[in-house]
Design an enzyme around this catalytic site. Structure first.
Site, PDB file in Angstrom:
ATOM      1  N   GLY A  14     -38.786  23.949  13.631  1.00 13.92           N
ATOM      2  CA  GLY A  14     -39.556  22.798  12.054  1.00 13.92           C
ATOM      3  C   GLY A  14     -41.039  23.035  11.865  1.00 13.92           C
ATOM      4  O   GLY A  14     -42.055  23.957  12.761  1.00 13.92           O
ATOM      5  N   VAL A  16     -44.264  22.607  12.983  1.00 19.99           N
ATOM      6  CA  VAL A  16     -45.132  21.782  13.901  1.00 19.99           C
ATOM      7  C   VAL A  16     -44.815  23.546  15.187  1.00 19.99           C
ATOM      8  O   VAL A  16     -45.065  23.953  15.417  1.00 19.99           O
ATOM      9  CB  VAL A  16     -44.974  21.059  14.197  1.00 19.99           C
ATOM     10  CG1 VAL A  16     -45.824  20.778  15.587  1.00 19.99           C
ATOM     11  CG2 VAL A  16     -46.024  20.054  12.819  1.00 19.99           C
ATOM     12  N   SER A 108     -48.113  11.011  14.319  1.00 28.14           N
ATOM     13  CA  SER A 108     -48.241  10.654  13.461  1.00 28.14           C
ATOM     14  C   SER A 108     -49.455  10.416  12.910  1.00 28.14           C
ATOM     15  O   SER A 108     -49.662   8.794  13.480  1.00 28.14           O
ATOM     16  CB  SER A 108     -46.787  10.625  11.861  1.00 28.14           C
ATOM     17  OG  SER A 108     -48.034  10.337  10.493  1.00 28.14           O
ATOM     18  N   SER A 109     -50.283  10.042  12.115  1.00 28.99           N
ATOM     19  CA  SER A 109     -51.436   9.293  11.235  1.00 28.99           C
ATOM     20  C   SER A 109     -51.080   7.982  10.989  1.00 28.99           C
ATOM     21  O   SER A 109     -51.677   7.192  10.632  1.00 28.99           O
ATOM     22  CB  SER A 109     -52.049  10.080  10.212  1.00 28.99           C
ATOM     23  OG  SER A 109     -51.727  10.136   9.651  1.00 28.99           O
ATOM     24  N   CYS A 110     -49.797   8.023  10.061  1.00 31.51           N
ATOM     25  CA  CYS A 110     -49.511   6.508   9.895  1.00 31.51           C
ATOM     26  C   CYS A 110     -48.935   5.713  10.961  1.00 31.51           C
ATOM     27  O   CYS A 110     -49.155   4.458  10.616  1.00 31.51           O
ATOM     28  CB  CYS A 110     -47.735   7.599   9.402  1.00 31.51           C
ATOM     29  SG  CYS A 110     -46.511   7.481  10.310  1.00 31.51           S
ATOM     30  N   TYR A 137     -40.724   4.724  10.719  1.00 28.31           N
ATOM     31  CA  TYR A 137     -41.690   5.777  11.512  1.00 28.31           C
ATOM     32  C   TYR A 137     -42.216   5.815  12.743  1.00 28.31           C
ATOM     33  O   TYR A 137     -42.545   5.839  12.607  1.00 28.31           O
ATOM     34  CB  TYR A 137     -41.572   6.850  10.855  1.00 28.31           C
ATOM     35  CG  TYR A 137     -41.811   8.304  11.110  1.00 28.31           C
ATOM     36  CD1 TYR A 137     -41.082   9.090  11.724  1.00 28.31           C
ATOM     37  CD2 TYR A 137     -42.925   8.217  10.726  1.00 28.31           C
ATOM     38  CE1 TYR A 137     -41.625  10.255  12.227  1.00 28.31           C
ATOM     39  CE2 TYR A 137     -43.843  10.320  11.219  1.00 28.31           C
ATOM     40  CZ  TYR A 137     -42.930  10.897  12.193  1.00 28.31           C
ATOM     41  OH  TYR A 137     -43.334  12.090  12.463  1.00 28.31           O
ATOM     42  N   LYS A 141     -43.066   6.092  16.575  1.00 30.99           N
ATOM     43  CA  LYS A 141     -44.600   7.162  17.271  1.00 30.99           C
ATOM     44  C   LYS A 141     -45.068   6.249  17.653  1.00 30.99           C
ATOM     45  O   LYS A 141     -45.196   6.665  19.290  1.00 30.99           O
ATOM     46  CB  LYS A 141     -45.225   8.182  16.030  1.00 30.99           C
ATOM     47  CG  LYS A 141     -44.010   8.789  15.708  1.00 30.99           C
ATOM     48  CD  LYS A 141     -44.164  10.370  16.409  1.00 30.99           C
ATOM     49  CE  LYS A 141     -43.011  11.050  15.222  1.00 30.99           C
ATOM     50  NZ  LYS A 141     -42.691  12.297  16.544  1.00 30.99           N
ATOM     51  N   THR A 165     -53.138  14.768  11.793  1.00 32.53           N
ATOM     52  CA  THR A 165     -53.057  14.035  10.222  1.00 32.53           C
ATOM     53  C   THR A 165     -52.323  14.761   9.255  1.00 32.53           C
ATOM     54  O   THR A 165     -50.785  15.563  10.048  1.00 32.53           O
ATOM     55  CB  THR A 165     -54.046  15.300   9.459  1.00 32.53           C
ATOM     56  OG1 THR A 165     -54.727  14.248   8.219  1.00 32.53           O
ATOM     57  CG2 THR A 165     -54.764  16.486   9.328  1.00 32.53           C
ATOM     58  N   HIS A 180     -43.256  16.156   2.352  1.00 32.90           N
ATOM     59  CA  HIS A 180     -44.796  15.152   2.089  1.00 32.90           C
ATOM     60  C   HIS A 180     -45.230  16.480   0.803  1.00 32.90           C
ATOM     61  O   HIS A 180     -44.405  16.774   0.019  1.00 32.90           O
ATOM     62  CB  HIS A 180     -45.269  15.610   3.316  1.00 32.90           C
ATOM     63  CG  HIS A 180     -44.920  15.230   4.645  1.00 32.90           C
ATOM     64  ND1 HIS A 180     -44.250  15.914   5.191  1.00 32.90           N
ATOM     65  CD2 HIS A 180     -44.765  13.724   5.012  1.00 32.90           C
ATOM     66  CE1 HIS A 180     -43.627  14.909   6.802  1.00 32.90           C
ATOM     67  NE2 HIS A 180     -44.056  13.661   5.964  1.00 32.90           N
ATOM     68  N   ARG A 188     -43.039  21.349  -7.182  1.00 30.18           N
ATOM     69  CA  ARG A 188     -42.865  21.258  -8.394  1.00 30.18           C
ATOM     70  C   ARG A 188     -43.758  22.423  -9.248  1.00 30.18           C
ATOM     71  O   ARG A 188     -43.077  22.388 -10.621  1.00 30.18           O
ATOM     72  CB  ARG A 188     -43.727  19.613  -8.203  1.00 30.18           C
ATOM     73  CG  ARG A 188     -42.810  18.905  -7.876  1.00 30.18           C
ATOM     74  CD  ARG A 188     -42.207  18.158  -8.552  1.00 30.18           C
ATOM     75  NE  ARG A 188     -42.532  17.402  -9.319  1.00 30.18           N
ATOM     76  CZ  ARG A 188     -42.472  16.301  -9.250  1.00 30.18           C
ATOM     77  NH1 ARG A 188     -43.088  15.759  -8.297  1.00 30.18           N
ATOM     78  NH2 ARG A 188     -43.014  15.385 -10.873  1.00 30.18           N
ATOM     79  N   ASP A 270     -48.580   4.422  -4.782  1.00 29.92           N
ATOM     80  CA  ASP A 270     -49.971   5.078  -4.270  1.00 29.92           C
ATOM     81  C   ASP A 270     -49.317   5.430  -2.381  1.00 29.92           C
ATOM     82  O   ASP A 270     -49.849   6.722  -2.386  1.00 29.92           O
ATOM     83  CB  ASP A 270     -51.118   4.640  -4.557  1.00 29.92           C
ATOM     84  CG  ASP A 270     -51.782   5.245  -5.932  1.00 29.92           C
ATOM     85  OD1 ASP A 270     -51.266   6.016  -5.722  1.00 29.92           O
ATOM     86  OD2 ASP A 270     -52.677   4.815  -6.332  1.00 29.92           O
TER      87      ASP A 270
END
Length: 311
Positions: A14, A16, A108-110, A137, A141, A165, A180, A188, A270
């Site tokens: 991956g 990371v 993760s920051s989430c 998720y 974590k 982050t 992400h 895109r 958002d």
């Protein structure tokens, strides 16, 4: 952790994990253990136990996870919770059983509450509701952080947790639906340029603020913390700088060379309005990032073009 230490990097293919692998190689570490997901299913407890018994790694970087963007997180909610719990439960518990000297769990920051004060301090964990779209998720974590602390408290394990982050960089995921925001933008805008499109439509208002860190900077931080950080709880890893989604889109547009217009579809979600890490704890340990966003996006776009041509 000396140069001959046996180090297992879970998730080495991956973004990371591969960055951590490159960093260790660069620093002269040669006794690195890896297994691809085809070679070792980390969701299978028996297979993970057999692997640790055979290899006996002394240090573990736990960078393996099922990951994705807002659509993937919201669509595959059960998969994200179940598979991530399986992966981290198996590795953390088996690391304890096999006497691993130190394990680093990457989150993760989430994990932070959706409406937590900004910037996000480590002690804001579990102080409010999570962002609903990626709650499964995040819960996995959070469980990993608490598991590392529990094994430290009960068994004396030197298991530490770092919370990166938003990341981007070499070997990123550019899937049109499951990526992400930053890699999604790169793909895109590149495809719009190649197809001579006049416009690119982006989900949301463009107002949310996000922080980004190049994956090789994260790897450098992880290496540094593996040598210098031995505390319970967690440490944030980020740049401490933020940019709006609109500004990010304009920056990626410029790097890619797309000449058309950008439309923002405000009818789409958002996500979290702002997500900036407080990195004062990390800075107090003597580490700061080195790769700024414009340079990082250029490096990532070069890597994307290599991947894209190979398809």
């Amino acid at each position: 952790m000396d140069k001959n230490s046996k180090i297992y990097i879970a998730g080495h293919k991956g973004m990371v994990g591969s960055a951590i692998y490159r960093k260790l190689k660069k620093e002269g570490y040669t006794n690195l253990v890896t297994r691809s997901s085809k070679e070792l299913d980390l969701r299978d407890q028996a297979l993970v136990a057999a692997f640790f018994t055979e290899e006996k790694p002394e240090y573990v970087f736990l960078a393996a996870a099922k990951v994705g963007g807002i659509i993937a997180n919201n669509t595959y909610r059960a998969d994200f919770l179940y598979e991530n719990l399986c992966i981290q439960n198996n590795i953390i518990h088996t690391a304890y059983l096999n006497g691993v000297k130190k394990l680093m769990f990457l989150g993760s920051s989430c994990i932070y509450p959706k409406m937590a004060p900004q910037p996000l301090k480590e002690d804001y964990l579990l102080t409010g509701p999570l962002e609903p779209t990626n709650e499964p998720y995040a819960i996995a974590k959070i469980a990993g952080i608490k598991m590392c602390d529990a094994y430290r408290t009960q068994y004396g394990c030197n298991f530490v947790s770092v919370m990166p982050t938003n990341l981007y960089g070499y070997n990123d995921n550019y899937h049109p639906e499951n990526s992400h925001v930053l890699p999604a933008f790169i793909r895109r805008f590149h495809e719009a340029k190649v197809n001579n499109s006049e416009r690119v439509t982006i989900w949301g208002s463009g107002k949310p603020l996000r922080e980004f860190l190049f994956a090789d900077d994260l790897a450098a931080a992880c290496f540094y913390l593996m040598l210098n950080y031995d505390e319970p709880g967690l440490v944030n890893v980020g740049s401490g700088k933020e940019i709006s989604i609109k500004e990010l889109a304009l920056l990626v547009k410029e790097v890619v060379g797309f000449k058309g217009e950008i439309d923002f579809d405000a009818s789409k979600p958002d996500g979290t309005p702002r997500k900036l890490m407080d990195v004062s704890k990390l800075h107090s340990y003597g580490w700061k990032h080195t790769i700024e966003l414009p340079e990082g996006i250029r490096l990532a776009y070069e890597d994307f073009q290599k991947q894209y041509k190979e398809r």
